[in-house]
Design an enzyme around this catalytic site. Sequence first.
Site, PDB file in Angstrom:
ATOM      1  N   LYS A 116       4.673   0.898   4.589  1.00  0.00           N
ATOM      2  CA  LYS A 116       5.431   2.126   4.823  1.00  0.00           C
ATOM      3  C   LYS A 116       6.886   1.866   5.192  1.00  0.00           C
ATOM      4  CE  LYS A 116       2.033   5.622   5.603  1.00  0.00           C
ATOM      5  NZ  LYS A 116       1.616   6.758   6.384  1.00  0.00           N
ATOM      6  N   LYS A 199      -2.465   2.957  -3.315  1.00  0.00           N
ATOM      7  CA  LYS A 199      -3.487   3.967  -3.041  1.00  0.00           C
ATOM      8  C   LYS A 199      -2.887   5.363  -3.211  1.00  0.00           C
ATOM      9  CE  LYS A 199      -3.244   5.211   1.768  1.00  0.00           C
ATOM     10  NZ  LYS A 199      -3.283   6.648   1.533  1.00  0.00           N
ATOM     11  N   LYS A 202      -0.488  11.014   0.476  1.00  0.00           N
ATOM     12  CA  LYS A 202       0.262  12.255   0.649  1.00  0.00           C
ATOM     13  C   LYS A 202       1.751  11.983   0.538  1.00  0.00           C
ATOM     14  CE  LYS A 202      -2.472  13.698   4.381  1.00  0.00           C
ATOM     15  NZ  LYS A 202      -2.180  12.783   5.472  1.00  0.00           N
TER      16      LYS A 202
HETATM   17  P1  ATP Z   1       0.218   9.284   4.351  1.00  0.00           P
HETATM   18  O1  ATP Z   1       0.719   8.884   3.006  1.00  0.00           O
HETATM   19  O2  ATP Z   1       1.104  10.261   5.069  1.00  0.00           O
HETATM   20  O3  ATP Z   1      -0.194   8.099   5.224  1.00  0.00           O
HETATM   21  P2  ATP Z   1      -2.499   9.553   3.515  1.00  0.00           P
HETATM   22  O4  ATP Z   1      -2.732  10.145   2.191  1.00  0.00           O
HETATM   23  O5  ATP Z   1      -2.586   8.067   3.632  1.00  0.00           O
HETATM   24  O6  ATP Z   1      -1.120  10.106   4.067  1.00  0.00           O
HETATM   25  P3  ATP Z   1      -3.775   9.900   6.074  1.00  0.00           P
HETATM   26  O7  ATP Z   1      -3.592  11.167   6.817  1.00  0.00           O
HETATM   27  O8  ATP Z   1      -2.961   8.734   6.472  1.00  0.00           O
HETATM   28  O9  ATP Z   1      -3.537  10.211   4.514  1.00  0.00           O
HETATM   29  O10 ATP Z   1      -5.312   9.485   6.097  1.00  0.00           O
HETATM   30  C1  ATP Z   1      -6.343  10.443   6.341  1.00  0.00           C
HETATM   31  C2  ATP Z   1      -7.675   9.856   5.933  1.00  0.00           C
HETATM   32  O11 ATP Z   1      -7.742   9.763   4.498  1.00  0.00           O
HETATM   33  C3  ATP Z   1      -7.909   8.430   6.455  1.00  0.00           C
HETATM   34  O12 ATP Z   1      -9.277   8.322   6.802  1.00  0.00           O
HETATM   35  C4  ATP Z   1      -7.596   7.558   5.277  1.00  0.00           C
HETATM   36  O13 ATP Z   1      -8.279   6.321   5.337  1.00  0.00           O
HETATM   37  C5  ATP Z   1      -8.093   8.429   4.133  1.00  0.00           C
HETATM   38  N1  ATP Z   1      -7.394   8.127   2.878  1.00  0.00           N
HETATM   39  C6  ATP Z   1      -6.068   8.228   2.673  1.00  0.00           C
HETATM   40  N2  ATP Z   1      -5.764   7.882   1.420  1.00  0.00           N
HETATM   41  C7  ATP Z   1      -6.928   7.546   0.815  1.00  0.00           C
HETATM   42  C8  ATP Z   1      -7.267   7.090  -0.486  1.00  0.00           C
HETATM   43  N3  ATP Z   1      -6.331   6.920  -1.398  1.00  0.00           N
HETATM   44  N4  ATP Z   1      -8.565   6.838  -0.771  1.00  0.00           N
HETATM   45  C9  ATP Z   1      -9.525   7.023   0.172  1.00  0.00           C
HETATM   46  N5  ATP Z   1      -9.271   7.435   1.432  1.00  0.00           N
HETATM   47  C10 ATP Z   1      -7.989   7.709   1.763  1.00  0.00           C
HETATM   48 MG    MG Z   2      -2.108   7.127   5.501  1.00  0.00          MG
END
Ligand code: ATP
Ligand code: MG
Length: 335
Positions: A116, A199, A202
């Site tokens: 990040k 991955k 968001k």
């Molecule tokens: P950001 O990019 O802001 O970090 P994010 O998409 O990674 O957002 P988080 O809020 O950080 O989402 O994570 C929320 C939950 O979703 C966590 O349990 C994380 O492990 C899961 N998660 C996030 N991205 C993935 C993915 N690509 N595949 C499976 N699980 C995910």
């Molecule tokens: Mg995340």
Amino acid sequence: MLGKTMSILVSGIQTSGSLHLGNYLGSIKNWVNIHKQYDSYLFLADLHSITVPQDPSFIRSCAYEVAAAYIASGISSDKATIFVQSSVPAHTELSWILSCVTSMGWLNRMTQFKDKAGKDKEKASLGLYSYPVLQAADVLLYKADIVPVGEDQKQHIELCRDIAAAFNRNVNKDYFNLPEPMIMKEGARIMSLRDGAQKMSKSDPSDNSRINLLDDQDTIYQKIKKSKTDSISEIYYDKENRPEVSNLFSIYAALSDRKIETIIDEFTGKTFSEFKSKLADLTVEVIGPISKEMRRILNSKDYLDNILSFGAEKANKIASQNIKEVKELVGFISL
Ligand code: ATP
Ligand code: MG
């Protein structure tokens, strides 16, 4: 007869953008299946969302979206405590206390910070660096037994266990138990639709990299149709050499609740147009009803506010009791 106390489940999602298929398949879907068997605390991680610059109104609307997604997916607000992280001050209090038993060396090993922060680490915020300590506080504050998360959070939960053990050593008491991560077999790591090495996130600037829970049917079809594959026209699974195609197999398996081997058997040798169109149908079938329900719920903010204020009250009750115990153990005068 005294009932057996339930084990404690804690997890959350950042209010940092549109919820996507990865959040659903890696986290929410699992919570839906198991939250009633635990004393479940599911929070909206707004404190985590400001570790990178964010527009205040965006954070607020994301928070409502996350809450709506929990409910629309099937989390019962009667069974689980759903609350906004910042409405429980003990998260930040415990985070400070735990940061004093966390070594910089441990934090330096966290891969999420490296990903990040990007190339210019000097510009990254202290909050982004110490994010895993706050995450440990989120979990330990409720004395969690299990933490259902996606694969990307495994390292942070392992760190949380190290922090808990370090705290226990310092205060000479087995106060915190060591929580276990719970990671789904299928769906644990959904990759970006534009880059099989990243991955789905968001915070990815490209909206085409993810399927958002609020995407309409046409957008879902378009995004899957345009999803990156490679120059080989045949379809077969090869996670290492064909990450994008293999990701589509994983998504199909997780959405259909079937083993990936079954999906590989079904689609190997088929055309991309057939595979992608079946995948888009399935995605719409699963996401469509959730999306519709989310839109309905988002129209009644009062309903969500009620759930969140009830959740904050319940969470604060436990959290304030536990932080009081922690402060006493640390040696603070507690009146
Ligand atoms: P950001 O990019 O802001 O970090 P994010 O998409 O990674 O957002 P988080 O809020 O950080 O989402 O994570 C929320 C939950 O979703 C966590 O349990 C994380 O492990 C899961 N998660 C996030 N991205 C993935 C993915 N690509 N595949 C499976 N699980 C995910
Ligand atoms: Mg995340």
